[in-house]
Design a protein around this motif. Structure first.
Motif, mmCIF file in Angstrom:
data_model
loop_
_atom_site.group_PDB
_atom_site.id
_atom_site.type_symbol
_atom_site.label_atom_id
_atom_site.label_comp_id
_atom_site.label_asym_id
_atom_site.label_seq_id
_atom_site.Cartn_x
_atom_site.Cartn_y
_atom_site.Cartn_z
ATOM 1 N N ASN A 1 16.150 -7.004 13.981
ATOM 2 C CA ASN A 1 16.129 -6.983 12.521
ATOM 3 C C ASN A 1 14.767 -6.554 12.004
ATOM 4 O OD1 ASN A 1 18.543 -7.630 11.010
ATOM 5 N ND2 ASN A 1 18.546 -9.596 12.046
ATOM 6 N N ASP A 2 13.721 -7.121 12.561
ATOM 7 C CA ASP A 2 12.368 -6.807 12.095
ATOM 8 C C ASP A 2 11.992 -5.359 12.395
ATOM 9 O OD1 ASP A 2 11.891 -9.303 11.017
ATOM 10 O OD2 ASP A 2 11.037 -10.113 12.853
ATOM 11 N N ILE A 3 12.367 -4.865 13.570
ATOM 12 C CA ILE A 3 12.072 -3.475 13.919
ATOM 13 C C ILE A 3 12.784 -2.534 12.949
ATOM 14 C CG2 ILE A 3 12.382 -1.681 15.669
ATOM 15 C CD1 ILE A 3 12.167 -3.959 17.781
ATOM 16 N N GLY A 4 14.059 -2.786 12.720
ATOM 17 C CA GLY A 4 14.817 -1.948 11.807
ATOM 18 C C GLY A 4 14.259 -1.980 10.403
ATOM 19 N N ASN A 5 13.866 -3.175 9.942
ATOM 20 C CA ASN A 5 13.289 -3.289 8.600
ATOM 21 C C ASN A 5 12.018 -2.456 8.477
ATOM 22 O OD1 ASN A 5 15.293 -5.040 7.898
ATOM 23 N ND2 ASN A 5 14.055 -6.887 8.063
ATOM 24 N N ALA A 6 11.167 -2.524 9.493
ATOM 25 C CA ALA A 6 9.906 -1.790 9.439
ATOM 26 C C ALA A 6 10.159 -0.282 9.383
ATOM 27 C CB ALA A 6 9.043 -2.149 10.649
ATOM 28 N N TYR A 7 11.096 0.214 10.209
ATOM 29 C CA TYR A 7 11.408 1.635 10.170
ATOM 30 C C TYR A 7 12.035 2.033 8.830
ATOM 31 C CZ TYR A 7 10.392 2.732 15.080
ATOM 32 O OH TYR A 7 9.759 2.966 16.281
ATOM 33 N N ARG B 1 16.145 5.635 13.509
ATOM 34 C CA ARG B 1 15.573 4.611 14.402
ATOM 35 C C ARG B 1 15.942 3.213 13.919
ATOM 36 N NH1 ARG B 1 9.381 6.440 15.980
ATOM 37 N NH2 ARG B 1 9.873 8.572 16.667
ATOM 38 N N ALA B 2 15.917 3.018 12.613
ATOM 39 C CA ALA B 2 16.309 1.712 12.070
ATOM 40 C C ALA B 2 17.760 1.407 12.423
ATOM 41 C CB ALA B 2 16.114 1.695 10.555
ATOM 42 N N ILE B 3 18.641 2.366 12.214
ATOM 43 C CA ILE B 3 20.061 2.159 12.514
ATOM 44 C C ILE B 3 20.252 1.855 13.996
ATOM 45 C CG2 ILE B 3 22.285 3.350 12.642
ATOM 46 C CD1 ILE B 3 21.544 4.730 9.997
ATOM 47 N N PHE C 1 0.814 -1.211 0.000
ATOM 48 C CA PHE C 1 0.000 0.000 0.000
ATOM 49 C C PHE C 1 0.856 1.273 0.000
ATOM 50 C CE2 PHE C 1 -3.215 -2.886 2.063
ATOM 51 C CZ PHE C 1 -4.108 -2.850 1.015
ATOM 52 N N ASN C 2 2.212 1.107 0.003
ATOM 53 C CA ASN C 2 3.101 2.265 0.048
ATOM 54 C C ASN C 2 2.708 3.184 1.199
ATOM 55 O OD1 ASN C 2 3.289 2.634 -3.599
ATOM 56 N ND2 ASN C 2 4.085 1.056 -2.261
ATOM 57 N N ASP C 3 2.488 2.609 2.389
ATOM 58 C CA ASP C 3 1.889 3.326 3.504
ATOM 59 C C ASP C 3 2.859 3.405 4.681
ATOM 60 O OD1 ASP C 3 0.378 4.287 5.605
ATOM 61 O OD2 ASP C 3 -1.379 3.078 5.140
ATOM 62 N N ALA C 4 3.419 4.601 4.916
ATOM 63 C CA ALA C 4 4.364 4.777 6.018
ATOM 64 C C ALA C 4 3.706 4.562 7.370
ATOM 65 C CB ALA C 4 4.977 6.173 5.948
ATOM 66 N N ARG C 5 2.416 4.899 7.501
ATOM 67 C CA ARG C 5 1.744 4.742 8.797
ATOM 68 C C ARG C 5 1.653 3.273 9.189
ATOM 69 N NH1 ARG C 5 -3.752 7.358 9.700
ATOM 70 N NH2 ARG C 5 -4.236 6.485 7.654
ATOM 71 N N ARG C 6 1.273 2.426 8.266
ATOM 72 C CA ARG C 6 1.219 0.997 8.584
ATOM 73 C C ARG C 6 2.605 0.482 8.968
ATOM 74 N NH1 ARG C 6 -2.736 1.161 4.467
ATOM 75 N NH2 ARG C 6 -4.635 -0.045 4.887
#
Length: 464
Positions: A241-247, A265-267, A207-212
């Protein structure tokens, strides 16, 4: 313990799902928080009222918004006199066999089998039938034990059909499953929470959705607060890894002023677990963290223009690639190659070095072939966009070098001009294919990038 959870979850669905897929059954779960003692989840998007379902005398509030918005076949159409035995059992007309609730969920998985590769009309009908069976089963409350919702079956359809709406349905069903974890079962809840973020990331990307995507990161980051005991080091590392990927994905689609903070935040998430990665090296897990951290550095370099970030990212890519087997870890290997190719394009442009560009383009082409081998259409299309970008960057470098050639070296200047023209023609051809995939899938942000790059390249072509 997780193996035991998998066995329990797979028992009802084993008749409908191939054994080699069984390991994925627990990777599509979502987190739900029944009761008042656990923290609330981040706010969801445009939610109707939840469904109130009673199972074994206990009431649960289940969010199945996307499923209901998608549409569900009514019970009266599912429970006709001509229904086969499995459907009749689900409809409560067979005394022996599974309780109706279990039978309905099993039938939903059966209906979904093969739906991903069906034609669009048949897939839509199957999905609505499965939705109806899921709702019918849950509302019956008739289960032998804990209901086993077919989140995996929906996730498989979503992967095959490249459909973000189905990813959301899979996420909601997994959320409902996680809400049924025993209060003291941290292992069940951990699997659910982590898989929750992955499912929401998949939907957010489509969805190209930053909020999600940011909600997925925050949900993953809140995991420790829902556990009764500390998370094991290996699980914490995987979660980082998952948190960083999401950010990182969130920064891709966020407003310009939000991108660098999200990448930061990802870094931070990745770097917090670097000591663990170093201690475990060499391993696939270490390579995965180095790869992701490298991607975050490169993304920040693109936003800030800091060459040091490109160099850090490329060094981490090169460090991680030997840890990914091209066959067994195909997807990770392909992403690493694509990331290296993109970083080299930036370095080639900064250093005005065609050899660096050539190497980056080879890496991009190899990554696209690997994504196509795994039928990862979104990643293959994005790889084509990156390949076209690399070709455009090579053309810019060739133009720059041509402008530096002394007047008496006409042959060399003509060669460089030819490289620039050929690179731009090749880029435009690659972009046509990428645009078609993004247009078909509804990925508006990715499509807009393709269109902007196409227009930019066309403006740089000599007038005919």
């Amino acid at each position: 313990m997780r193996l035991l959870l998998y066995i329990a979850f797979a028992a009802v669905l084993i008749a409908a799902i191939a054994p080699h897929d069984a390991r994925r059954l627990l990777t599509k779960l979502w987190h739900a928080v029944p009761g008042q003692s656990r923290p609330s989840l981040p706010p969801r998007l445009a939610e109707p009222e939840p469904l109130r379902i009673t199972i074994a005398g206990r009431t649960h509030l289940l969010r199945l918004d996307a499923l209901q918005r998608f549409g569900a076949t009514p019970r009266e159409e599912l429970c006709t006199e001509s229904s086969d035995e499995g459907r009749a059992n689900a409809c409560g007309r067979v005394v022996a066999g599974f309780p109706p609730g279990d039978a309905a969920l099993l039938q939903a998985a059966v209906v979904l089998e093969g739906a991903g590769k069906a034609n669009p009309a048949e897939r839509l009908a199957r999905l609505r039938d499965a939705n109806g069976l899921v709702l019918m089963g849950l509302r019956s409350g008739a289960f032998a034990g804990t209901p086993n919702l077919p989140a995996f079956a929906y996730g498989r359809v979503a992967d095959q059909a490249d459909n973000g709406r189905v990813h959301e349905i899979a996420a909601e069903l997994a959320q409902a499953s996680a809400g049924l974890c025993d209060e003291d079962d941290d292992d069940c809840r951990m699997v659910a929470l982590q898989s929750a973020g992955r499912s929401l990331v998949a939907a957010g990307r489509w969805f190209n959705d930053a909020r999600r995507l940011q909600a997925a990161a925050e949900l993953l980051a809140s995991t420790q607060a829902t556990m009764r005991t500390p998370i094991a080091a290996a699980d914490r590392f995987d979660l980082a890894n998952d948190i960083g990927n999401a950010y990182s994905y969130a920064s891709t689609f966020a407003a310009p002023e939000q991108r660098v903070p999200l990448i930061a935040r990802a870094i931070a998430a990745y770097e917090a677990e670097l000591p663990y990665a170093e201690a475990q090296a060499p391993s696939f897990d270490s390579g995965k963290l180095w790869q992701n951290l490298g991607a975050a550095y490169v993304d920040r370099g693109v936003l800030t223009g800091d060459r040091r970030d490109f160099e850090r990212g490329l060094a981490l890519y090169e460090k991680s690639l030997p840890l990914f087997d091209r066959t067994r870890n195909r997807s990770s290997w392909a992403r690493s190659m694509s990331n290296m190719g993109a970083a080299r394009g930036q370095l080639g442009l900064a250093a005005a070095d065609l050899a660096i560009h050539e190497q980056g383009l080879r890496e991009q082409r190899e990554s696209i072939a690997a994504f196509e081998a795994g039928e990862e259409r979104l990643d293959a299309a994005y790889g084509r966009y990156r390949l076209a970008l690399g070709l455009s960057q090579m053309a810019q470098t060739a133009d720059r070098l041509a402008g530096q050639v002394p007047a008496e070296e006409e042959t060399r200047r003509a060669e460089l001009s030819a490289v620039a023209a050929r690179s731009r023609r090749d880029a435009l051809a690659v972009l046509v294919e990428a645009a078609e995939t993004f247009r078909r899938s509804g990925s508006r942000d990715y499509l807009a990038r393709v269109e902007r790059l196409t227009a930019e390249i066309r403006r740089s072509l000599p007038e005919e």
